[in-house]
Design an enzyme around this catalytic site. Structure first.
Site, short mmCIF file in Angstrom:
data_model
loop_
_atom_site.label_atom_id
_atom_site.label_comp_id
_atom_site.label_asym_id
_atom_site.label_seq_id
_atom_site.Cartn_x
_atom_site.Cartn_y
_atom_site.Cartn_z
N ASP A 141 0.01 -6.65 -3.02
CA ASP A 141 -1.59 -6.30 -2.72
C ASP A 141 -1.97 -5.68 -3.98
O ASP A 141 -1.57 -5.76 -4.97
CB ASP A 141 -1.49 -5.41 -1.38
CG ASP A 141 -2.72 -6.16 -0.70
OD1 ASP A 141 -3.84 -5.93 -1.17
OD2 ASP A 141 -2.61 -6.41 0.51
N TYR B 166 -3.28 -4.61 15.71
CA TYR B 166 -3.35 -3.79 14.37
C TYR B 166 -2.97 -2.46 14.54
O TYR B 166 -3.58 -1.52 15.10
CB TYR B 166 -4.70 -4.05 13.84
CG TYR B 166 -4.91 -5.29 12.88
CD1 TYR B 166 -4.46 -6.33 13.11
CD2 TYR B 166 -5.33 -5.01 11.42
CE1 TYR B 166 -4.52 -7.33 12.23
CE2 TYR B 166 -5.57 -6.11 10.67
CZ TYR B 166 -4.96 -7.33 11.02
OH TYR B 166 -5.07 -8.51 10.14
N ARG C 224 0.92 -1.15 0.04
CA ARG C 224 0.10 0.09 -0.06
C ARG C 224 0.72 1.29 0.06
O ARG C 224 0.51 2.40 -0.61
CB ARG C 224 -0.95 -0.11 1.27
CG ARG C 224 -2.29 -0.83 0.90
CD ARG C 224 -1.96 -2.22 0.43
NE ARG C 224 -3.28 -2.89 0.31
CZ ARG C 224 -3.95 -3.38 1.56
NH1 ARG C 224 -3.23 -3.81 2.79
NH2 ARG C 224 -5.17 -4.05 1.61
N ASP D 166 -2.38 -0.30 12.51
CA ASP D 166 -2.95 0.77 11.54
C ASP D 166 -4.08 1.63 12.05
O ASP D 166 -4.45 2.52 11.95
CB ASP D 166 -3.17 0.44 10.24
CG ASP D 166 -4.39 -0.83 10.17
OD1 ASP D 166 -4.23 -1.62 11.50
OD2 ASP D 166 -5.05 -0.89 9.36
N TRP E 193 -0.53 -2.24 8.76
CA TRP E 193 -1.21 -2.20 7.20
C TRP E 193 -0.82 -0.68 6.97
O TRP E 193 -1.13 0.27 7.89
CB TRP E 193 -2.66 -2.27 7.20
CG TRP E 193 -2.82 -3.71 7.42
CD1 TRP E 193 -3.38 -4.40 8.75
CD2 TRP E 193 -2.44 -5.02 6.65
NE1 TRP E 193 -3.36 -5.80 8.64
CE2 TRP E 193 -2.91 -6.23 7.44
CE3 TRP E 193 -2.08 -5.09 5.16
CZ2 TRP E 193 -2.57 -7.45 6.88
CZ3 TRP E 193 -1.90 -6.49 4.78
CH2 TRP E 193 -2.26 -7.37 5.58
N THR E 194 -0.52 -0.28 5.62
CA THR E 194 -0.30 1.19 5.20
C THR E 194 -1.08 1.81 4.55
O THR E 194 -0.75 2.80 3.73
CB THR E 194 1.29 1.41 4.83
OG1 THR E 194 1.30 0.35 3.53
CG2 THR E 194 2.12 0.61 5.95
N GLU E 195 -2.48 1.64 4.52
CA GLU E 195 -3.16 2.26 3.40
C GLU E 195 -3.14 3.86 3.90
O GLU E 195 -3.32 4.78 2.80
CB GLU E 195 -4.70 1.81 3.69
CG GLU E 195 -5.14 0.65 3.10
CD GLU E 195 -5.00 -0.57 4.02
OE1 GLU E 195 -4.25 -0.44 5.00
OE2 GLU E 195 -5.54 -1.70 3.95
N TRP F 93 -6.28 -13.32 12.69
CA TRP F 93 -6.20 -11.80 12.65
C TRP F 93 -7.79 -11.11 12.95
O TRP F 93 -7.97 -9.93 13.61
CB TRP F 93 -5.68 -11.46 11.23
CG TRP F 93 -6.61 -11.35 10.17
CD1 TRP F 93 -6.62 -12.62 9.30
CD2 TRP F 93 -7.59 -10.25 9.54
NE1 TRP F 93 -7.77 -12.44 8.17
CE2 TRP F 93 -8.40 -11.04 8.34
CE3 TRP F 93 -8.01 -9.14 9.93
CZ2 TRP F 93 -9.25 -10.32 7.63
CZ3 TRP F 93 -8.94 -8.51 9.13
CH2 TRP F 93 -9.47 -9.22 8.00
N HIS G 264 -6.59 -9.91 -3.30
CA HIS G 264 -5.48 -8.79 -3.26
C HIS G 264 -4.61 -8.79 -4.16
O HIS G 264 -3.43 -8.52 -3.91
CB HIS G 264 -5.12 -8.87 -1.68
CG HIS G 264 -5.91 -8.51 -0.64
ND1 HIS G 264 -6.15 -7.09 -0.43
CD2 HIS G 264 -6.40 -9.14 0.31
CE1 HIS G 264 -7.13 -7.25 0.63
NE2 HIS G 264 -7.08 -8.31 1.26
N ASP H 72 -6.50 -14.19 2.65
CA ASP H 72 -7.42 -13.27 3.33
C ASP H 72 -8.36 -12.62 2.15
O ASP H 72 -8.00 -12.42 1.09
CB ASP H 72 -6.68 -12.19 4.22
CG ASP H 72 -5.96 -11.36 3.47
OD1 ASP H 72 -5.19 -11.80 2.64
OD2 ASP H 72 -5.73 -10.05 3.72
N GLU H 73 -9.53 -12.34 2.79
CA GLU H 73 -10.52 -11.64 2.18
C GLU H 73 -10.75 -11.72 0.73
O GLU H 73 -10.91 -10.90 -0.23
CB GLU H 73 -10.28 -10.16 2.37
CG GLU H 73 -10.10 -9.81 3.80
CD GLU H 73 -9.69 -8.31 3.80
OE1 GLU H 73 -10.37 -7.63 4.79
OE2 GLU H 73 -8.60 -7.78 3.35
C1 ACM Z 1 -5.85 -8.89 7.06
O1 ACM Z 1 -6.07 -7.81 7.80
N1 ACM Z 1 -6.80 -8.61 5.89
C2 ACM Z 1 -5.19 -9.90 7.21
#
Ligand code: ACM
Ligand code: ZN
Length: 499
Positions: free
Chosen positions: A167, A389, A138, A391, A438-440, A363, A229, A292-293
């Protein structure tokens, strides 16, 4: 100062009479051929942190001694009036001991004089996996920033650097057989700046970071997130998607519908080339495959995915993911590597159970970790509900940096990797835990530092220190001293309310 006040809290500290005193920094001595790397790194770090040379004709000195046992990360440090003796059976144990001493230097060196209370420290960790994940997809972080971070992480006995390299918003890993991944897959339009950025790590830079981390006894675990992702990969190779595109390296932050097509064998060709690259660049036995996701919308509509479902006699698109996990785990095994995945890899496993040696990274709370341990799988805990987390904001304040959720320092301190729900000896499957950045919304190293520190200090204590020695009031007291050390390292760090 009459206490060491180090973080994480050691297993045992016994203070004795008097002080070790030294003008300038004392030299370190070890028998020829012993602990050479550890001495080199310690000297480089202290000279950098204090901007003065070690004084080799000082009568006071540091002596490193090799013991025969125990073969773990433990060490013993004895501080007397004119000598500091650190003993360990292993180079990693010696390194951990020297980092505690580095902390003490950072807080007990005033006006050119080092003054340390005499005492004995005996220490060893609770969990081997004490990690930090940095999302370099990100936002791209420079090699220099990562090195600074590694020097700060090893000060807290962090043992794993989990490097999130791909990602939707960028693919940062060069893969020789797929050159467009870094020609197109890391080129992103920034609508605020109205210009493109394009960054990836070269093989030489990756080797440099891996070696730098290894010298600091930190293992680098790479993550290539599959099969979701993956918009950056799809922008480079649209034929790998269900619809054929067009796709783009995403500027927005979301969980996107487009994922790699499960009906296309090209997914495994890509994975094979990626794993070959990772096996060449990363000595760690672990490879994080993400997982994930993953949204199933495209697989539900795609004729190739539907054909695959029929061939494999699956009950629907979600089961394609457990099949992919099974295939990727098998591919990795050819390189002698073990797969780690986010806790979604536990789901839809009716037809393809999660392979026995796969490791689950919990997570979405601790539930995934509990379930994995119940199934006999190994676990790394990084619950977004327990301050892991990074972030998230430090406190609920609109002025604070971070995304909309909150994870306080106290919450991070109270991380308990072995939960009450884990029955019997399931806790023995818990390797440890980690913080994830996470660096969004984190577009610069300075912002990353602010979100990482001091939460990683609290997490390191949760993972290193035995429960009986963990006390939040005492941690807060030590943190007052520790903030001076973080300043000394030039780290931006949060100093507001901790609860
Ligand atoms: C995650 O935070 N999507 C692993
Ligand atoms: Zn498809």
């Amino acid at each position: 100062m009459n206490e060491y006040a180090v973080i994480p809290q050691p297993a045992s500290i016994k203070y004795t009479e008097g002080n070790f005193k030294c003008e300038g920094l004392p030299a370190v001595f070890a028998d020829a051929g012993l602990f050479e790397n550890e001495v080199d790194v310690f000297n480089i770090q202290t000279e950098k942190n204090f901007d003065i040379k070690v004084c080799t004709n000082n009568p006071a000195c540091i002596r490193l001694l090799k013991t025969e046992t125990p073969e773990d990360e433990g060490y013993r440090m004895e501080i007397i009036a004119d000598e500091i003796r650190i003993s360990s059976a292993t180079s990693v144990g010696m390194f951990r001991g020297l980092q505690v001493l580095r902390q003490i230097f950072l807080s007990h060196f005033d006006d050119g004089v080092l003054s340390i209370p005499c005492g004995v420290v005996e220490d060893r960790p609770c969990f081997p996996w004490r990690g930090l994940m940095l999302d370099c997809a990100r936002n791209f972080f420079s090699v220099e920033f990562i090195k600074k971070l590694l020097d700060s992480l090893c000060l807290h006995h962090v043992s794993i650097f989990h490097w999130h390299l791909t990602d939707d918003q960028g693919w940062r890993l060069p893969v020789k057989k797929y050159p467009l991944l870094t020609e197109l897959g890391c080129k992103r339009y920034d609508s605020r700046e109205r210009s493109y950025s394009q960054h990836f790590y070269t093989e030489a830079e990756i080797r440099e970071i891996v070696a730098y981390a290894a010298a600091r006894h930190i293992e680098v675990v790479p993550e290539v997130d599959l099969p979701g992702h993956t918009n950056a990969a799809l922008a480079a190779y649209p034929e790998l998607g269900c619809t054929g595109g067009p796709y783009k390296v995403e500027e927005r932050f979301s969980v996107f519908e487009d994922v790699l097509c499960a009906g296309n064998d090209g997914l495994f060709d890509l994975a094979q080339a990626v794993f070959e690259t990772l096996a060449d660049l990363f000595p760690s036995k672990y490879v994080h495959i993400g997982g994930d996701e993953v949204k199933f919308d495209r697989w539900n509509e795609c004729p190739k995915c539907q054909k695959r479902i029929t061939e494999l006699e699956l009950d629907g698109a979600p089961q394609l993911q457990s099949w992919i996990t099974y295939r990727l785990t098998g591919l990795l095994a050819k390189y002698g590597k073990v797969a780690i995945g986010w806790d979604e890899i536990l789901e839809n496993t009716e037809k393809f159970p999660l392979p026995e040696n796969a490791v689950v990274m919990s997570w979405r709370g601790s539930e995934g970790g509990n379930k994995a341990a119940e199934l006999g799988r190994r676990v790394v805990m990084s619950p977004n509900s327990s301050g892991c987390y990074l972030d998230h904001k430090h406190i609920d304040d609109p002025e604070e940096l971070g995304r909309k959720w909150v994870g306080t320092v106290a919450k991070a301190f109270h991380l308990t990797p072995i939960t009450d729900e884990m029955g019997g000896d399931a806790g023995s499957l818990v390797l440890g835990g980690q913080g994830n950045l996470w660096t969004e919304t984190v577009y610069a190293g300075k912002l990353a530092e602010y979100l990482i520190f001091p939460r990683i200090c609290a997490i390191s204590e949760a993972l290193w220190t035995a429960d009986k020695n963990r006390d939040i009031a005492d941690f807060h007291k030590r943190l007052l001293v520790h903030r001076r050390r973080l300043d000394g390292l030039g780290l931006l760090h949060y100093t507001g309310p901790l609860e």
